[in-house]
Design a protein around this motif. Structure first.
Motif, mmCIF file in Angstrom:
data_model
loop_
_atom_site.group_PDB
_atom_site.id
_atom_site.type_symbol
_atom_site.label_atom_id
_atom_site.label_comp_id
_atom_site.label_asym_id
_atom_site.label_seq_id
_atom_site.Cartn_x
_atom_site.Cartn_y
_atom_site.Cartn_z
ATOM 1 N N LYS A 26 6.136 -2.720 0.186
ATOM 2 C CA LYS A 26 5.210 -2.050 1.104
ATOM 3 C C LYS A 26 4.221 -3.052 1.692
ATOM 4 N N LYS A 29 2.813 -6.393 0.236
ATOM 5 C CA LYS A 29 1.792 -6.493 -0.809
ATOM 6 C C LYS A 29 2.146 -5.769 -2.097
ATOM 7 N N THR A 30 2.991 -4.751 -2.016
ATOM 8 C CA THR A 30 3.309 -3.940 -3.184
ATOM 9 C C THR A 30 4.818 -3.828 -3.335
ATOM 10 N N TRP A 31 5.312 -4.224 -4.496
ATOM 11 C CA TRP A 31 6.735 -4.142 -4.792
ATOM 12 C C TRP A 31 6.983 -2.863 -5.573
ATOM 13 N N GLU A 45 4.949 0.388 -9.534
ATOM 14 C CA GLU A 45 4.645 -0.626 -8.525
ATOM 15 C C GLU A 45 4.055 -1.871 -9.152
ATOM 16 N N SER A 46 4.230 -2.969 -8.452
ATOM 17 C CA SER A 46 3.617 -4.243 -8.839
ATOM 18 C C SER A 46 2.952 -4.840 -7.604
ATOM 19 N N ASP A 47 1.709 -5.219 -7.753
ATOM 20 C CA ASP A 47 1.032 -5.901 -6.641
ATOM 21 C C ASP A 47 0.945 -7.399 -6.904
ATOM 22 N N ASP A 48 1.724 -7.875 -7.874
ATOM 23 C CA ASP A 48 1.781 -9.299 -8.204
ATOM 24 C C ASP A 48 3.243 -9.755 -8.185
#
Length: 69
Positions: A26, A29-31, A45-48
């Motif tokens: 997304k 920035k967001t996986w 979700e992951s933001d890293d």
């Protein structure tokens, strides 16, 4: 040298050691991740993205699936 970032379809491992398939990214920035098997609605979700370790990139999986037939 920087590791490549996971892309949609890649099999990855997150920081908690959970295996997952990347289903969406997304706005860069967001996986969005889901388990590799079982419920496709159990997402997180992951933001890293740099914390995601690629176990198997997407392009190599269709070959494996063809061998299983």
């Amino acid at each position: 040298m920087t590791r490549p970032r996971a892309e949609v379809g890649d099999l990855v491992e997150d920081q908690q050691g959970r295996r997952a398939i990347v289903t969406d990214i997304k706005k860069g920035k967001t996986w969005v991740l889901r388990p590799p098997s079982g419920s496709t609605t159990a997402q997180w979700e992951s933001d890293d993205p740099d914390s995601l370790r690629i176990l198997e990139p997407r392009p190599s999986r269709p070959d494996r699936n063809q061998e299983a037939k």
